[in-house]
Each structure stands twice: as structure tokens, then as C-alpha cells.
Write an enzyme that holds these catalytic residues in place. Structure first.
Site, PDB file in Angstrom:
ATOM      1  N   GLU A 143       0.826  -1.210   0.000  1.00 39.47           N
ATOM      2  CA  GLU A 143       0.000   0.000   0.000  1.00 39.47           C
ATOM      3  C   GLU A 143       0.856   1.254   0.000  1.00 39.47           C
ATOM      4  O   GLU A 143       2.018   1.225   0.390  1.00 39.47           O
ATOM      5  CB  GLU A 143      -0.927   0.019   1.211  1.00 39.47           C
ATOM      6  N   GLY A 285       6.640   0.132   3.657  1.00 44.24           N
ATOM      7  CA  GLY A 285       5.371  -0.070   2.963  1.00 44.24           C
ATOM      8  C   GLY A 285       5.602  -0.218   1.474  1.00 44.24           C
ATOM      9  O   GLY A 285       6.651  -0.747   1.058  1.00 44.24           O
ATOM     10  N   GLU A 286       4.643   0.217   0.663  1.00 44.64           N
ATOM     11  CA  GLU A 286       4.672   0.124  -0.811  1.00 44.64           C
ATOM     12  C   GLU A 286       4.964  -1.304  -1.297  1.00 44.64           C
ATOM     13  O   GLU A 286       5.450  -1.498  -2.416  1.00 44.64           O
ATOM     14  CB  GLU A 286       5.616   1.165  -1.431  1.00 44.64           C
ATOM     15  N   GLY A 287       4.662  -2.280  -0.472  1.00 44.10           N
ATOM     16  CA  GLY A 287       4.865  -3.676  -0.863  1.00 44.10           C
ATOM     17  C   GLY A 287       6.308  -4.123  -0.831  1.00 44.10           C
ATOM     18  O   GLY A 287       6.639  -5.219  -1.310  1.00 44.10           O
TER      19      GLY A 287
END
Lengths: 320, 320
Positions: A143, A285-287
Site C-alpha cells: 500500500e 510499505g509500498e509492498g
């Protein structure tokens, strides 16, 4: 789950040229992949990383070290190939998809009422389901959303109780005053949405955001499509926890890729009973953690499928 | 170490599009790689996995769950592409080299005196140095040798004191009687080689084996050639610890790839002050944990070299 494929994996595992159990969690992963792909041996030739981006009304309360504009700027960075997740996907040879959820329209500020209407929440979940397409063999979820560690904290607090501070951390790196604002926002959110308590989907709607609802949708769709899932850090796992609270087996097709530094993640992992694959002090984050774990899953499946058996290789079995 | 390259890495790290520190140990790895490769940004296009195989006189004492013949059988398995490390090298796109150290001639049984003569030990170290060739950018080290977790236990006991049982584990999976034989062999080894205590290279010679001496040689050669090193599990780290005891900075160009289930590994990691990258319950040896960690190092270097800076990407920096 396809228990026949899982059993076939277990039986092959015992014959491979290594002491029983010597590959540790790689063995667990190979069996898990077979069980949830419904095929033995499992394959990871086509992994996908799906990153969902959304904006949060609560960001206006100064709960992040970065302005809300950074969500869209980072999506642009993903599209230009300049973010960490782009490089990690290249090393994992994974297909990266970025899904924007109407970044110009943040959710409502949850300290004043529900972040999303019912229809919006359902639409976001349905949107997330699109990340699961035929042929994807492993789905890594992530995300991007300035303010979403605050949303995740409120969501976890509603799902699992405790106190606001148990679920609230530094996120992208807020100072002490920012932390105090985060804790206050979480407390205010719970007070403004008392109906969210002990109702998982209502908690998702009340605390959002769109990207977290999309992740929950993607996890559901992956289950139907026999695609095992890697969950990223705190916000991603919080979205998944909505499903866990609705059904304790709902995340059996998911592994948590890494342990985030965000302290709420530890509590959350304990609550859903998951042990992460990696523990590298990450909190981006950001996968990123999920993308990094893809090669661990690939390695597990490669060992399982490619190793010789004792009989094939003419290696002596146990017993001097 | 090239401190300029390390400083250049640190300076670039601060400008990349992520909150400071958010990539955790990936940031540490990128800086470590630059420092020890002596170039910024560091590269991992040509990683090598070197597995050294040797036989141990002490194996005749029933200290392993497998017969000594398995060492040569597994080397054949490596050459045929059927072992775990073969599959792991494929996923990591690493070059696998297997070095046999005269498998027909095991070391002497260390419960009766030194495992190796001085010349043999030096030759094995020199042989290990050959694994470091021009162009290798990262060296992952591993071993194969039935009985070598017993050799590693004796070596650690001589280097770091404590009791024999602190350093002795199940290895490939011995039963309780096998464990008792292992502990007894380690105790007998220390008694038979009292001069090994507090003399690191003498300890290496006394407890061996050839593959452990070769690993120590490879680590030394890698330092000279500016090749960062990934150490595998217990036996490999024990060989490295010889150098640590001789000079506390001797392993600064090495990272420990994974935490082995073998309980002595934990004590050893504490003694040499290293935190492993992975903790996946593995205990296979043959360089498997080190090979698995190559993609972590690749990922760290890819993020560092490939990510956009805040300025390049037009992403807002901290401060609402």
C-alpha cells in the site's frame, strides 16, 4: 485448499536429498504453495506485486511526517520506476501493478465519523479484486497512503482492543508531538465510531482507507483464484486482519512477508498467529517487504521441485 | 575497507525516495557492500557460491546420522545439479563452484590428536583461496562434510570456552545416543589437544577439517580481493571464527547469511557479534543459507543504485 496437493508435497519432501526438516521454513512454504495453488509441485514463474494507493482524511490532522501530496507523488515515482518496490520487483522478476484509488478524493476524517460510505468501501474492495488475474501464481500486496499507519492503528484497535498507544507507532518518522497527535486521532476515531468495535467490515469502513479495503478484496479474490498471498507490513496486515476477525481461517492462504519495525505489527502478528518470513528492520510499505520475500518463496519451490531424491541421486539414507 | 565508497553510499542513501532508515538492514547492506567492494554504487552481477567438501576422522565415532560416504555422494549430487544449493543458485543467478578436498583421505580422528598436520592445514587454506577470482562481486561460502558439526563444536569450544554441550547439537539429526557420542568426542578432542586452547590457528589444525580450513582461506583471500562474503551456518561460521579470534576486525567484510537451528550457532553469533540476515529454521549446510541470502544483498544494492532521489522524482521531503 487442495489437501491432496499438500500431501503430495509432504511425501516428496521426505525423499529429497537432505536431512528431514533441514530446509526449515522453505519446506513449509513449498507445502503451503502446493496446498493453495492446488497443484504439485507449485510454481512461481509469474509473481505479481500489487500496490494500492489511497488518501486519508485523517492526514489533515498532522499524523504523518510527510504531506498528503506525497501519495500521488510516490505513485508517479512507482510509474517512473524510481521507488524501492520497482527495484525489488526487478530482482524478483515480478510484475508490478499500481492501483490508484481516486487520490483526489481522500476518505472522510475518521475522528468525525466513518471514513467511507458502505458503497465506497464495497467498491474499493471490488477494485482490489481486479489485481487477481488468471495466470498469477503468487500475489504480493502493498500500500501507499500518507496517514495510513494511523488508519491501521484505529482499525487494529477496533478489531483487537487494547489501547490506542499499543497500535500507534512512528510511521514514516513522526516526532513526539506527531505521535501524540496520532494517538489522539486513534482515540477520537474509536469514540466517533463506536459501532466499529467487534464488527470487522464496519471497522474497515469506519477507518478505511480505500487502499486497505482494496487489499482486503484482493486477498478474498486470491483465495477464490487459488493464488497464495504475501502480505507486507503493518497497514497491509491490518487490512488482512479484517478478514481474520470475520473468519479465523480466512488468511490461511497468506503468509506475512516481513516483520515491520512499526510496533503495532508485532501485536497484530500475535493476534492473527503469523510468523513473518523476514525481519530486516524495514518500515517502508509500498509492498517492499512482500516483494523482497518473493525470492524466498521461489527458492522454496525451486528446491522442492528441482532437488533429487535419495534414490535418484544414489545418496545413502540415515543410519551409519 | 574503502571508507570513501561507504561515505558516498551513506550520502546517496539520505536522498533516496523513502523515509530515512525505512529500508532497515537493506541500507546497512548497501553501505557495507560499497565499503568492502571499494566502489559506489556496489554491484552484485557476479555472485559466486563456493562449497568446500572434506571428510573427518571423527566421523568413525558415530557422531552423524549419516555414513561418511555421504560426503562424496553429495558432492556428486552437487555436480549433477540435484542438491538444494543447485536450485538456490539458480534462483540467485549465482555461479556454483564445488571444491573437493581429497575426500578419500579424511582428517585424523581429533579425539586422539591433531586432525591435520601444519602443512596439510596450510595447503587447505591455500586451496580455499582459489575460490576468489577476479570479477567475483560477492562470495557465499558453504561446506559439506559428514561429521563437521562435531569438528565445529570442538573448534568453538577451543576458541570460546564454555562446555562441550553448549557447542554440540543434533547436526543432520542424531538421536540421543548420537548426541552423547558427539559431546564425548568434543570433550575427548579438547583433552587430546590442550595446546589448541587460545591459539586460533592451532585450534583449526587440531579440529579441522580440510573444508573448514579452506573456508578460512577463502575469507582471507576475499578480503584482499575486495569481495564481500556471506557466511552460511554453524560449521562455516566456526571456520570464520578462527580469523575473528586472531583479529577482531577480520570478519568485517563478512555477513552471516542465516541463523542455523544448530544451537551452537547462536552462541557463536553472540561471540563474534554478528546478526544473521535470515532466520528460517534451516540447518542444511552446503551453502544453502548463504545462497538464499544473495538475493537479499542484490535487492539492497538494486534499491540503492536504482531508486530516484527526492529531487529527481519531485517528491516532497519531510514536513507538513
Amino acid at each position: 485448499p487442495d489437501l491432496d496437493a499438500g500431501t503430495a508435497a509432504l511425501q516428496r519432501e521426505r525423499q529429497l536429498t537432505k536431512p528431514a526438516g533441514a530446509l526449515g521454513r522453505l519446506e513449509e512454504i513449498a507445502q503451503w504453495m502446493a496446498t493453495w495453488q492446488g497443484q504439485h509441485p507449485a510454481e512461481v514463474r509469474r509473481p505479481r506485486v500489487a500496490v494500492f494507493a489511497g488518501n486519508h482524511g485523517v492526514a489533515a490532522r498532522g499524523v504523518s511526517a510527510y504531506p498528503a501530496a506525497v501519495t500521488a507523488q510516490m505513485v508517479q515515482n512507482f510509474q517512473n520506476g524510481g521507488a524501492a518496490v520497482n527495484q525489488l520487483c526487478e530482482v524478483a522478476d515480478a510484475d508490478l501493478r499500481v492501483y490508484e484509488l481516486d487520490l483526489d478524493t481522500p476518505t472522510a476524517d475518521f475522528t468525525e465519523g466513518p471514513a467511507m460510505g458502505e458503497e465506497d468501501c464495497c467498491q474499493a474492495m471490488a477494485y482490489g479484486m481486479m489485481a487477481v488475474e488468471t495466470g498469477v501464481q503468487l500475489l504480493a500486496l502493498g500500500e501507499m497512503g500518507i496517514g495510513n499507519s494511523t488508519a491501521a492503528a484505529a482499525l487494529c484497535h477496533a478489531l483487537f482492543g487494547g489501547e490506542a498507544k499499543d497500535w500507534t507507532g512512528r510511521g514514516t518518522g513522526v516526532d513526539d508531538e506527531g505521535m501524540a497527535r496520532k494517538v489522539a486521532a486513534v482515540e477520537a476515531g474509536l469514540a466517533a465510531n463506536p459501532q466499529a468495535k467487534d464488527d470487522p467490515f464496519e471497522a474497515l469502513r469506519c477507518f478505511g482507507g480505500y487502499e486497505l479495503a482494496a487489499i482486503a478484496g484482493a486477498i478474498l479474490a486470491a483465495r477464490m483464484a487459488r493464488v497464495p498471498v504475501l502480505l507486507d507490513g503493518y497497514a497491509c496486515t491490518a487490512a488482512a486482519a479484517v478478514l481474520f476477525k470475520a473468519d479465523r481461517r480466512a488468511l490461511d492462504h497468506c503468509m506475512v512477508a516481513h516483520r515491520s519495525v512499526e510496533p503495532g505489527h508485532d501485536h497484530l502478528l500475535a493476534a492473527i498467529g503469523k510468523e513473518p518470513l523476514l525481519d530486516l528492520g524495514m518500515r517502508l510499505g509500498e509492498g517492499s517487504g512482500a516483494a523482497l520475500a518473493i525470492n524466498i518463496v521461489k527458492s522454496a519451490c525451486a528446491c522442492h521441485a528441482g532437488m533429487a531424491t535419495f534414490a535418484d541421486a544414489g545418496v545413502s539414507t540415515r543410519g551409519v
